[in-house]
Design an enzyme around this catalytic site. Structure first.
Site, PDB file in Angstrom:
ATOM      1  N   GLU A 101     -48.457   7.444 -25.083  1.00  0.00           N
ATOM      2  CA  GLU A 101     -48.177   8.866 -24.892  1.00  0.00           C
ATOM      3  C   GLU A 101     -48.670   9.684 -26.076  1.00  0.00           C
ATOM      4  O   GLU A 101     -48.653   9.234 -27.217  1.00  0.00           O
ATOM      5  CB  GLU A 101     -46.672   9.072 -24.703  1.00  0.00           C
ATOM      6  N   CYS A 114     -49.293  14.923 -31.774  1.00  0.00           N
ATOM      7  CA  CYS A 114     -48.557  13.725 -32.187  1.00  0.00           C
ATOM      8  C   CYS A 114     -49.194  12.535 -31.479  1.00  0.00           C
ATOM      9  O   CYS A 114     -49.163  12.448 -30.248  1.00  0.00           O
ATOM     10  CB  CYS A 114     -47.089  13.909 -31.796  1.00  0.00           C
ATOM     11  N   CYS A 121     -43.895  -0.797 -30.168  1.00  0.00           N
ATOM     12  CA  CYS A 121     -43.631  -0.871 -31.602  1.00  0.00           C
ATOM     13  C   CYS A 121     -42.884  -2.173 -31.886  1.00  0.00           C
ATOM     14  O   CYS A 121     -42.055  -2.606 -31.094  1.00  0.00           O
ATOM     15  CB  CYS A 121     -42.790   0.319 -32.057  1.00  0.00           C
ATOM     16  N   CYS A 125     -36.268  -0.275 -34.275  1.00  0.00           N
ATOM     17  CA  CYS A 125     -35.262   0.656 -34.809  1.00  0.00           C
ATOM     18  C   CYS A 125     -34.247   0.930 -33.696  1.00  0.00           C
ATOM     19  O   CYS A 125     -34.614   1.175 -32.548  1.00  0.00           O
ATOM     20  CB  CYS A 125     -35.912   1.953 -35.286  1.00  0.00           C
ATOM     21  N   CYS A 128     -34.358   4.268 -31.386  1.00  0.00           N
ATOM     22  CA  CYS A 128     -35.653   4.744 -30.891  1.00  0.00           C
ATOM     23  C   CYS A 128     -35.971   4.092 -29.544  1.00  0.00           C
ATOM     24  O   CYS A 128     -35.899   2.870 -29.407  1.00  0.00           O
ATOM     25  CB  CYS A 128     -36.740   4.408 -31.908  1.00  0.00           C
ATOM     26  N   CYS A 349     -39.109  13.442 -30.214  1.00  0.00           N
ATOM     27  CA  CYS A 349     -39.179  12.268 -31.090  1.00  0.00           C
ATOM     28  C   CYS A 349     -38.379  11.115 -30.497  1.00  0.00           C
ATOM     29  O   CYS A 349     -37.245  11.300 -30.063  1.00  0.00           O
ATOM     30  CB  CYS A 349     -38.511  12.555 -32.436  1.00  0.00           C
TER      31      CYS A 349
HETATM   32  N1  SAH Z   1     -42.988   4.172 -36.917  1.00  0.00           N
HETATM   33  C1  SAH Z   1     -43.180   5.416 -37.567  1.00  0.00           C
HETATM   34  C2  SAH Z   1     -43.644   6.548 -36.672  1.00  0.00           C
HETATM   35  C3  SAH Z   1     -43.034   6.713 -35.304  1.00  0.00           C
HETATM   36  S1  SAH Z   1     -41.442   7.405 -35.117  1.00  0.00           S
HETATM   37  C4  SAH Z   1     -41.924   5.788 -38.306  1.00  0.00           C
HETATM   38  O1  SAH Z   1     -40.935   5.110 -38.179  1.00  0.00           O
HETATM   39  O2  SAH Z   1     -41.958   6.754 -39.059  1.00  0.00           O
HETATM   40  C5  SAH Z   1     -41.540   9.091 -35.510  1.00  0.00           C
HETATM   41  C6  SAH Z   1     -40.188   9.660 -35.972  1.00  0.00           C
HETATM   42  O3  SAH Z   1     -39.275   9.839 -34.869  1.00  0.00           O
HETATM   43  C7  SAH Z   1     -39.509   8.726 -36.941  1.00  0.00           C
HETATM   44  O4  SAH Z   1     -38.963   9.427 -38.019  1.00  0.00           O
HETATM   45  C8  SAH Z   1     -38.415   8.132 -36.090  1.00  0.00           C
HETATM   46  O5  SAH Z   1     -37.411   7.608 -36.863  1.00  0.00           O
HETATM   47  C9  SAH Z   1     -38.018   9.322 -35.233  1.00  0.00           C
HETATM   48  N2  SAH Z   1     -37.241   8.947 -34.044  1.00  0.00           N
HETATM   49  C10 SAH Z   1     -37.317   7.810 -33.339  1.00  0.00           C
HETATM   50  N3  SAH Z   1     -36.414   7.819 -32.322  1.00  0.00           N
HETATM   51  C11 SAH Z   1     -35.765   8.989 -32.382  1.00  0.00           C
HETATM   52  C12 SAH Z   1     -34.757   9.598 -31.573  1.00  0.00           C
HETATM   53  N4  SAH Z   1     -34.252   8.985 -30.498  1.00  0.00           N
HETATM   54  N5  SAH Z   1     -34.346  10.832 -31.913  1.00  0.00           N
HETATM   55  C13 SAH Z   1     -34.895  11.469 -32.975  1.00  0.00           C
HETATM   56  N6  SAH Z   1     -35.848  10.944 -33.764  1.00  0.00           N
HETATM   57  C14 SAH Z   1     -36.284   9.724 -33.467  1.00  0.00           C
END
Ligand code: SAH
Length: 375
Positions: A101, A114, A121, A125, A128, A349
């Site tokens: 995406e 973006c 991934c 996390c 996410c 995000c």
């Molecule tokens: N792997 C990289 C880039 C992708 S995530 C990283 O971790 O930075 C991009 C951003 O979105 C990161 O800061 C991540 O922590 C945040 N993110 C992921 N899931 C989210 C969610 N459900 N709500 C808000 N931010 C989120």
């Protein structure tokens, strides 16, 4: 009667993923001068041309040679959605059937794209939704570039003011620093004046904290770095961002200091902090964050958590986010609350999911037991 001979198919080089140096080598191999590299780069990235016959400052015979040996191949757009707030999201399909995406976020005077760096991934996390898809593979440089190339072509077709890509953030699917080589080569092309010519301040790499690659990046590119911090204690960060077990906070913060030492004194590191109710949004958390970042020049981005099914987390209240921001501002740390964009099209995000043929088998962990199976 002669029998047909099956010649092996020679794979054509995709010029979309070549930086200037690659293209110079490519043209040298054809006995052509180095300037062809910048000529072709301009056609591809500035004029959005994917047909060598349209490159009018190149001789007919070279056009033909290029058609025979090379290709400018981008991805296939599967879905294209426009949000009420102007955010536009595409699902793009790769050659192997996986999907990623890409999101365009227009703001007052800028347009941020973006982009994704991996299919799925590997970091897992806990908050996410991309993580739930598991991991398939790294994107090639051409696949990373394709996202920008296609988006800029499709935005151009809108013929509306304010719909230009001015900033790029590697905050889509994947961990860019675990696909280091392909990502830095893509950045070469983003920054090249004969391609996108973006200023280094307008390209942001976001990482969950792959410490050795942060050091390598510091030596290679002067781009903006964002750290997905989200917690101030190892115990909690181990849970939210499991790569913390490998590179705990002490090492991560030390790497941030090393990174910033190589930057101009005016530059700032971006710290991303997702706000999870009752998990990391207390006054104590804010105090610990101030202490942890002491001596670093930072800009903090507070990201209200974007919920998804069965995430197990809830978004901090507006009051809690504002209180948290106040604490940081009182300590003279510039802190902004990230606006949630494109909510109606699931473009916010952590909501980017694509379609991933999962090699990590993580998807299975989240398949809900069917009725009667869990008793
Ligand atoms: N792997 C990289 C880039 C992708 S995530 C990283 O971790 O930075 C991009 C951003 O979105 C990161 O800061 C991540 O922590 C945040 N993110 C992921 N899931 C989210 C969610 N459900 N709500 C808000 N931010 C989120």
């Amino acid at each position: 009667m002669s029998t047909p001979v099956n010649f092996p198919q020679i794979e054509k080089s995709n010029l979309l993923g070549m930086n200037r140096q690659d293209l110079e080598i490519f043209f040298a191999g054809m006995g052509e001068k180095a300037f062809r590299a910048t000529q072709v780069m301009k056609w591809i990235h500035q004029m959005n041309v994917d047909d060598f016959q349209e490159m009018t400052n190149i001789s007919k015979s070279l056009q033909q040679q290029l058609t025979d040996s090379a290709i400018i191949e981008s991805l296939e757009v599967i879905t294209d959605q426009l949000s009420e707030d102007g955010t536009r999201k595409w699902v793009m399909r790769l050659n192997d059937g996986n999907c990623i995406e890409v999101v365009f976020i227009p703001d007052d005077d800028r347009g941020t794209l973006c982009i994704s760096s991996q299919v799925g991934c590997a970091l897992d996390c806990s908050f996410c939704s991309t993580a739930r898809q598991g991991f398939s593979r790294n994107l090639t440089t051409a696949e990373i570039l394709s996202q920008v190339w296609l988006a800029s072509r499709l935005l151009d077709e809108e013929k509306k003011p304010g719909r230009k890509i001015t900033n790029l953030v590697l905050m889509g699917m994947g961990e860019p620093l675990l696909n280091y080589e392909n990502v830095v080569k893509a950045i070469d092309i983003f920054l090249d004046d004969f391609a996108y010519g973006l200023s280094k301040r307008r390209v942001t790499v976001s990482t969950a904290g792959v410490v050795p690659a942060m050091d390598r990046l510091a030596d290679r590119h002067d781009v903006q770095l964002a750290i997905s911090l989200h917690a101030t204690r190892d115990k909690l960060r181990d849970e939210l961002v499991p790569i913390n077990k490998k590179y705990p906070l002490k090492e991560l913060i030390a790497a941030c200091h090393r990174f910033m030492e190589q930057r101009s004194p005016r530059s700032r590191l971006t710290i991303e902090y997702v706000m999870l109710a009752g998990v990391n949004d207390s006054e104590q958390d804010a105090k610990e964050l101030i202490k942890l970042l002491d001596g670093l020049s930072v800009l903090i981005n507070l990201i209200p958590f974007n919920p998804f099914e069965d995430s197990g987390y809830t978004t901090s209240s507006n009051n809690a986010v504002r209180r948290f921001q106040d604490h940081l501002m009182k300590a003279s740390i510039t802190t902004v609350i990230r606006k949630t964009r494109g909510e109606d099209i699931d473009a916010a995000c952590g909501q980017l999911v694509g379609k991933v043929s999962d090699k990590s088998r993580r998807q299975q962990k989240f398949i809900k037991p069917r009725f009667g199976m869990n008793s």
